[in-house]
Design a protein around this motif. Structure first.
Motif, mmCIF file in Angstrom:
data_model
loop_
_atom_site.group_PDB
_atom_site.id
_atom_site.type_symbol
_atom_site.label_atom_id
_atom_site.label_comp_id
_atom_site.label_asym_id
_atom_site.label_seq_id
_atom_site.Cartn_x
_atom_site.Cartn_y
_atom_site.Cartn_z
ATOM 1 N N PRO A 81 0.801 -1.230 0.000
ATOM 2 C CA PRO A 81 0.000 0.000 0.000
ATOM 3 C C PRO A 81 0.831 1.276 0.000
ATOM 4 C CG PRO A 81 -0.854 -1.560 1.598
ATOM 5 C CD PRO A 81 0.470 -2.085 1.148
ATOM 6 N N PHE A 82 2.113 1.165 0.313
ATOM 7 C CA PHE A 82 2.965 2.347 0.429
ATOM 8 C C PHE A 82 4.002 2.433 -0.687
ATOM 9 C CE2 PHE A 82 0.910 2.534 4.376
ATOM 10 C CZ PHE A 82 0.963 1.278 4.951
ATOM 11 N N GLU A 83 3.900 1.533 -1.659
ATOM 12 C CA GLU A 83 4.837 1.521 -2.779
ATOM 13 C C GLU A 83 4.237 2.238 -3.981
ATOM 14 O OE1 GLU A 83 7.793 0.538 -2.651
ATOM 15 O OE2 GLU A 83 8.000 -1.022 -1.121
ATOM 16 N N SER A 84 5.106 2.687 -4.870
ATOM 17 C CA SER A 84 4.670 3.250 -6.147
ATOM 18 C C SER A 84 4.810 2.191 -7.220
ATOM 19 C CB SER A 84 5.529 4.465 -6.511
ATOM 20 O OG SER A 84 6.867 4.059 -6.774
ATOM 21 N N ALA A 85 4.152 2.411 -8.351
ATOM 22 C CA ALA A 85 4.269 1.467 -9.463
ATOM 23 C C ALA A 85 5.721 1.364 -9.920
ATOM 24 C CB ALA A 85 3.374 1.901 -10.615
ATOM 25 N N ALA A 86 6.449 2.468 -9.863
ATOM 26 C CA ALA A 86 7.855 2.472 -10.265
ATOM 27 C C ALA A 86 8.695 1.600 -9.333
ATOM 28 C CB ALA A 86 8.397 3.903 -10.284
ATOM 29 N N ASN A 87 8.414 1.679 -8.023
ATOM 30 C CA ASN A 87 9.153 0.860 -7.058
ATOM 31 C C ASN A 87 8.861 -0.630 -7.258
ATOM 32 O OD1 ASN A 87 10.276 3.091 -5.883
ATOM 33 N ND2 ASN A 87 8.774 3.222 -4.230
ATOM 34 N N VAL A 88 7.599 -0.939 -7.538
ATOM 35 C CA VAL A 88 7.230 -2.340 -7.791
ATOM 36 C C VAL A 88 7.939 -2.851 -9.040
ATOM 37 C CG1 VAL A 88 5.332 -3.892 -8.364
ATOM 38 C CG2 VAL A 88 5.006 -2.131 -6.627
ATOM 39 N N ALA A 89 7.941 -2.047 -10.085
ATOM 40 C CA ALA A 89 8.599 -2.439 -11.333
ATOM 41 C C ALA A 89 10.087 -2.686 -11.104
ATOM 42 C CB ALA A 89 8.400 -1.357 -12.390
ATOM 43 N N GLU A 126 7.295 -0.430 -15.894
ATOM 44 C CA GLU A 126 6.072 0.091 -15.287
ATOM 45 C C GLU A 126 4.848 -0.291 -16.111
ATOM 46 O OE1 GLU A 126 7.887 4.282 -13.778
ATOM 47 O OE2 GLU A 126 5.720 3.999 -13.579
ATOM 48 N N MET A 127 5.007 -0.362 -17.425
ATOM 49 C CA MET A 127 3.898 -0.779 -18.277
ATOM 50 C C MET A 127 3.459 -2.204 -17.936
ATOM 51 S SD MET A 127 1.781 0.163 -20.576
ATOM 52 C CE MET A 127 2.556 1.645 -21.239
ATOM 53 N N SER A 128 4.423 -3.067 -17.625
ATOM 54 C CA SER A 128 4.093 -4.440 -17.239
ATOM 55 C C SER A 128 3.304 -4.463 -15.942
ATOM 56 C CB SER A 128 5.368 -5.275 -17.082
ATOM 57 O OG SER A 128 6.026 -5.437 -18.322
ATOM 58 N N VAL A 129 3.654 -3.555 -15.022
ATOM 59 C CA VAL A 129 2.923 -3.458 -13.763
ATOM 60 C C VAL A 129 1.471 -3.062 -14.029
ATOM 61 C CG1 VAL A 129 2.728 -2.233 -11.567
ATOM 62 C CG2 VAL A 129 4.975 -2.914 -12.417
ATOM 63 N N SER A 130 1.279 -2.061 -14.882
ATOM 64 C CA SER A 130 -0.077 -1.596 -15.203
ATOM 65 C C SER A 130 -0.916 -2.697 -15.827
ATOM 66 C CB SER A 130 -0.001 -0.394 -16.150
ATOM 67 O OG SER A 130 0.666 0.689 -15.538
ATOM 68 N N GLY A 141 -6.553 0.147 -11.862
ATOM 69 C CA GLY A 141 -5.195 0.660 -11.951
ATOM 70 C C GLY A 141 -4.475 0.425 -10.640
ATOM 71 N N PHE A 142 -3.203 0.828 -10.586
ATOM 72 C CA PHE A 142 -2.401 0.588 -9.393
ATOM 73 C C PHE A 142 -2.947 1.336 -8.179
ATOM 74 C CE2 PHE A 142 1.228 -1.226 -7.498
ATOM 75 C CZ PHE A 142 1.751 -0.310 -6.589
ATOM 76 N N ARG A 143 -3.459 2.553 -8.406
ATOM 77 C CA ARG A 143 -4.034 3.310 -7.292
ATOM 78 C C ARG A 143 -5.255 2.596 -6.708
ATOM 79 N NH1 ARG A 143 -3.952 9.725 -9.088
ATOM 80 N NH2 ARG A 143 -1.665 9.958 -9.160
ATOM 81 N N ALA A 144 -6.056 2.002 -7.572
ATOM 82 C CA ALA A 144 -7.238 1.277 -7.104
ATOM 83 C C ALA A 144 -6.837 0.065 -6.271
ATOM 84 C CB ALA A 144 -8.093 0.848 -8.288
ATOM 85 N N LEU A 145 -5.767 -0.608 -6.680
ATOM 86 C CA LEU A 145 -5.271 -1.754 -5.924
ATOM 87 C C LEU A 145 -4.842 -1.310 -4.523
ATOM 88 C CD1 LEU A 145 -2.842 -4.500 -7.171
ATOM 89 C CD2 LEU A 145 -2.395 -3.301 -5.046
ATOM 90 N N LYS A 146 -4.057 -0.241 -4.443
ATOM 91 C CA LYS A 146 -3.578 0.259 -3.160
ATOM 92 C C LYS A 146 -4.741 0.716 -2.274
ATOM 93 C CE LYS A 146 -0.098 3.056 -3.222
ATOM 94 N NZ LYS A 146 0.874 4.116 -3.564
ATOM 95 N N ALA A 147 -5.726 1.354 -2.870
ATOM 96 C CA ALA A 147 -6.872 1.819 -2.102
ATOM 97 C C ALA A 147 -7.638 0.654 -1.496
ATOM 98 C CB ALA A 147 -7.789 2.654 -2.995
ATOM 99 N N GLU A 148 -7.793 -0.417 -2.256
ATOM 100 C CA GLU A 148 -8.509 -1.594 -1.759
ATOM 101 C C GLU A 148 -7.741 -2.258 -0.619
ATOM 102 O OE1 GLU A 148 -11.090 -4.644 -1.001
ATOM 103 O OE2 GLU A 148 -11.419 -2.743 -2.041
ATOM 104 N N LEU A 149 -6.413 -2.361 -0.756
ATOM 105 C CA LEU A 149 -5.606 -2.964 0.300
ATOM 106 C C LEU A 149 -5.701 -2.155 1.592
ATOM 107 C CD1 LEU A 149 -2.371 -4.052 -1.608
ATOM 108 C CD2 LEU A 149 -4.275 -5.465 -0.864
ATOM 109 N N LYS A 150 -5.641 -0.828 1.480
ATOM 110 C CA LYS A 150 -5.754 0.018 2.673
ATOM 111 C C LYS A 150 -7.128 -0.126 3.307
ATOM 112 C CE LYS A 150 -2.388 3.482 1.163
ATOM 113 N NZ LYS A 150 -2.169 4.889 0.724
ATOM 114 N N ALA A 151 -8.162 -0.224 2.474
ATOM 115 C CA ALA A 151 -9.524 -0.368 2.994
ATOM 116 C C ALA A 151 -9.682 -1.684 3.735
ATOM 117 C CB ALA A 151 -10.529 -0.267 1.857
ATOM 118 N N GLN A 152 -9.059 -2.730 3.246
ATOM 119 C CA GLN A 152 -9.160 -4.039 3.896
ATOM 120 C C GLN A 152 -8.535 -4.025 5.276
ATOM 121 O OE1 GLN A 152 -7.498 -6.890 1.207
ATOM 122 N NE2 GLN A 152 -9.160 -6.687 -0.262
#
Length: 304
Positions: free
Chosen positions: A37-45, A52-56, A66-77
């Motif tokens: 939840p605290f990483e950026s797409a660039a850090n994951v890549a 980064e395109m592969s991450v998307s 998108g990646f922001r939606a994934l992070k938002a869902e994890l934080k909500a959980q």
């Protein structure tokens, strides 16, 4: 299950036929769920060694916008305190406290893992795995480290259902006992859990290269198996207890054996009697009071 929306780990477990980049991303995400939840797409890549395109693309394949939606869902959980999505591997080795509440939670998670196995056994992936093993004339079973005992137990009991089964250890260093066989008439059943053995990966890679069908039984801490075969049966082993729980894996292997025995039909009973007679000839067993060689009632007789 926690509701109609699957968790990230459940989405990862449902993937198959991953590309090299997708497999690298799945493995990295599994290892770093607690920090995701605290990483950026660039850090994951960067961490997974992909673009980064592969991450998307991979995030969308998982069903997120998108990646922001994934992070938002994890934080909500985590806010909703749902089923642990951030079961970072270090927590598997935390010293138990003995708190009754901790034991109750472990029991709940262990029961949930077993229920997941029974749900899995009703689906098409389960039947496909049974097909692979049933059709093979030769079945090699391998397991490593903490999973070795489970694999040996499964191979030993499967021998009492059908011939052509053996537990393999690669003691010669070449694994010729597996790869000398005709791959079109053989299969490999591989069992491994975190921390995964390097030999598992090499064995799976060679089986894939040789065209030998595989069924891989594993936990949900890694997504490596789906790179090698679509026949992956995974179960949660995380129960907030010291070094995981093998209850789900044991239930899975027991049901797998049961399904193969059901398919074998009367041949399984004949095989049981044959091996029992061999055991008696060699005086293998100390107690034969429940010997399978004794007449057993058929199902219709039991119901009378």
């Amino acid at each position: 299950m926690t509701g109609s929306t699957p968790t990230l780990r459940e989405r990862l477990a449902g993937l198959s036929n991953l590309s090299g980049a997708e497999s690298a991303l799945a493995s990295w995400i599994e290892r770093n769920l607690h920090a995701l939840p605290f990483e950026s797409a660039a850090n994951v890549a960067e961490g997974a060694g992909v673009s980064e395109m592969s991450v998307s693309r991979f995030v969308r394949k998982l069903g997120y916008d998108g990646f922001r939606a994934l992070k938002a869902e994890l934080k909500a959980q985590t806010v909703r305190a749902e089923r642990p999505e951030f079961d970072d591997r270090l927590r598997r080795f935390a010293l138990p406290s003995g708190d009754p509440a901790e034991l109750n939670e472990a029991l709940r998670l262990e029961i949930e893992a077993i229920l997941d196995v029974y749900r899995l056994a009703k689906g098409p992936a389960w039947q496909d795995a049974l097909d692979v093993i049933e059709r093979a004339e030769r079945v090699s079973v391998a397991g490593f480290q903490g999973s070795k005992g489970l694999a040996l137990d499964f191979a030993t009991r499967l021998k009492w259902t059908r011939p052509g089964v053996r537990f393999v250890e690669g003691t010669s260093g070449t694994w010729s006992e597996v790869f000398d066989e005709d791959p079109t008439r053989s299969c490999l059943v591989l069992l491994d859990t975190a921390l995964y053995a390097r030999t598992s990966l090499k064995l799976a890679e060679m089986a894939q290269r040789e065209g030998m069908p595989m069924v891989i039984v594993t936990d949900r801490f890694g997504n490596w198996a789906r790179k090698f075969t679509p026949h992956v049966l995974s179960v949660s082993t995380w129960t907030n207890t010291w070094w995981d729980s093998s209850a789900g894996l044991s239930a899975l292997l027991g049901l797998l054996l049961n399904g193969l025995t059901m398919r074998a039909g009367p041949a399984a009973r004949a095989r049981l009697k044959r091996l029992s007679a061999l055991g008696q000839a060699f005086e293998t067993f100390a107690d034969d009071s429940a010997s399978p060689t004794r007449p057993a009632p058929d199902n219709d007789e039991e119901s009378k």
